[in-house]
Design a protein around this motif. Structure first.
Motif, short mmCIF file in Angstrom:
data_model
loop_
_atom_site.label_atom_id
_atom_site.label_comp_id
_atom_site.label_asym_id
_atom_site.label_seq_id
_atom_site.Cartn_x
_atom_site.Cartn_y
_atom_site.Cartn_z
N MET A 1 53.73 36.75 -20.74
CA MET A 1 53.92 35.42 -20.38
C MET A 1 53.92 34.16 -20.94
N PRO A 2 54.93 32.95 -21.34
CA PRO A 2 54.87 32.60 -22.79
C PRO A 2 53.44 31.63 -22.61
N THR A 3 52.97 31.42 -23.77
CA THR A 3 51.63 30.02 -24.09
C THR A 3 51.77 29.30 -24.61
N VAL A 37 50.89 28.20 -13.42
CA VAL A 37 50.36 28.21 -15.12
C VAL A 37 48.46 29.05 -14.32
N LYS A 38 48.77 29.37 -15.02
CA LYS A 38 47.33 30.41 -15.60
C LYS A 38 46.85 29.53 -16.68
N LEU A 40 43.70 29.73 -19.63
CA LEU A 40 43.13 30.51 -20.29
C LEU A 40 41.78 29.40 -20.54
N GLU A 56 49.26 29.98 -20.13
CA GLU A 56 50.23 30.28 -19.60
C GLU A 56 51.25 29.97 -18.20
N ARG A 82 54.47 25.10 -28.17
CA ARG A 82 54.62 26.83 -27.39
C ARG A 82 54.29 28.07 -29.08
N GLU A 88 55.02 39.01 -29.61
CA GLU A 88 55.95 37.81 -29.30
C GLU A 88 56.43 37.84 -31.50
#
Length: 98
Positions: A1-3, A37-38, A40, A56, A82, A88
């Motif tokens: 998942m994108p950070t 959304v997580k 972190l 994320e 982003r 990545e």
């Protein structure tokens, strides 16, 4: 998942309610989770930003929705970045080589 890295500044309203900031951070994480959304990490910082949130999200739109919800409460303004992890970045570089 994108950070994503969100750099947050308290508004006048937010700084007046500084004592509630831990509870506001918990509420943000819970609301963000409902959107997928997580969160972190959340850090309170000194310097040009009051907080840094690392999260994320499945996509840019979802991350933006979570931060718009938070900003709409009037306590913070955000600048969002982003972030790309090592894997990545390796894939990005590979695309430049062809």
């Amino acid at each position: 998942m994108p950070t994503f890295v969100a750099l947050l500044n308290w508004t006048d309203q937010g700084v007046r309610g500084y004592k509630d900031t831990p509870q506001r951070a918990e509420a943000f994480a819970a609301a963000a989770q409902k959107l997928g959304v997580k969160v972190l990490n959340e850090y309170w910082t000194v310097g040009p930003y009051d907080m840094v949130v690392v999260m994320e999200a499945p996509d840019d739109e979802t991350a933006t929705a979570a931060l718009l919800q938070a900003g709409g409460l009037g306590n913070v303004r955000s600048t969002t970045l982003r972030a790309f992890g090592r894997d990545e970045m390796d894939r990005i570089i590979a695309k430049t080589i062809g």
